[in-house]
Enzyme design. Sequence first.
Site, PDB file in Angstrom:
ATOM      1  N   ALA A 247       0.840  -1.199   0.000  1.00  0.00           N
ATOM      2  CA  ALA A 247       0.000   0.000   0.000  1.00  0.00           C
ATOM      3  C   ALA A 247       0.869   1.240   0.000  1.00  0.00           C
ATOM      4  O   ALA A 247       1.923   1.274   0.639  1.00  0.00           O
ATOM      5  CB  ALA A 247      -0.921   0.026   1.217  1.00  0.00           C
ATOM      6  N   ASP A 248       0.408   2.243  -0.717  1.00  0.00           N
ATOM      7  CA  ASP A 248       1.043   3.552  -0.668  1.00  0.00           C
ATOM      8  C   ASP A 248       0.322   4.490   0.288  1.00  0.00           C
ATOM      9  O   ASP A 248       0.920   5.430   0.798  1.00  0.00           O
ATOM     10  CB  ASP A 248       1.099   4.159  -2.068  1.00  0.00           C
ATOM     11  CG  ASP A 248       2.137   3.463  -2.928  1.00  0.00           C
ATOM     12  OD1 ASP A 248       3.258   3.993  -3.038  1.00  0.00           O
ATOM     13  OD2 ASP A 248       1.839   2.384  -3.463  1.00  0.00           O
TER      14      ASP A 248
END
Length: 358
Positions: A247-248
């Site tokens: 995930a960013d």
Amino acid sequence: MTLEAIRYSRGSLQILDQLLLPQQSRYEAVGSVRQAWEAIRAMKVRGAPAIALVGCLSLAVELQAGAGGPGLAALVAFVQDALSFLVTARPTAVNMARAARDLADLAAQEAEREGATEEAVRERVICWAEDMLDKDLRDNRSIGDLGAHHLLKRAAPQGGKVTVLTHCNTGALATAGYGTALGVIRSLHNLGRLEHAFCTETRPYNQGARLTAFELVYEQIPATLIADSMAAAAMAHQGVSAVVVGADRVVANGDTANKVGTYQLAIAAKHHGIPFYVAAPSSSCDLRLETGREIVIEERPDQELTDVNGVRIAAPGIGVWNPAFDVTPHDLITGGIITELGVFAPEELQAALSATIS
């Protein structure tokens, strides 16, 4: 020998140019914040944790060389301006923005201490950036171990091995080491419980084919590369036990921004009844945003989609839409969100992390 995306010693920073992998392994010196910004923007270094590390360490290198000042006010202004600039390189990933906010606040607070000196503030900022490396590696090992054990209880409660599908690159090349989603796969392999890993090629930048496949071969983990369009078929016919992605940015309700293509994997996993996990450090969680609709999605140049290694593969004149990320709604994250603090259902995330992050 361990793969290193980042090599750092006091006053010196080098990054592995990931645009050249897997054909070449070449390290490039980063001697300034400007050079770090350019490397991040060009995706010579990528992955939300690694972006924050390189950004902050580039500032440490400049400070060690004497940049900033003279005087406390000028030093603090230099630090704050440099960090604000770094955030603009790739704005979707929250890690750089959070590190910039925390480090800028630290510099200001240290400068306000009674008897503060320019030398002391400079040293404190450098040490804070250096400490990020060790913390990221510790966090990644925790993510790997916690995620592996949770996944095994969910996907293989009677024992045996599991097959995991992943997307993009979330390993040592995207972090200080070990990795997040790929760290879970690594931990499963170390436990002797991984049957096989599938990695998507991850168009248009091919991080899966170029980087994840490179790491899996390097670590001698049994794995197969598939095209992005083959993922649902793999779930149906190749015995996939779980999907684990990185995930960013994860927001308060659990909506998750990650490499474009993640959303469709989550839809396919839910259709097939396969648990879908997000693996990310708490530094990738942004509780200030309530839903994924608030996340700013970076769009990349057309040429990254129309060209491969400098050769055009698309018809001239065709329009291009090239978002770097998409947002997976929280209700599709059926396995949980794996952090260094534990594995949480999306609806549990805000309460679990609110005392730790903001």
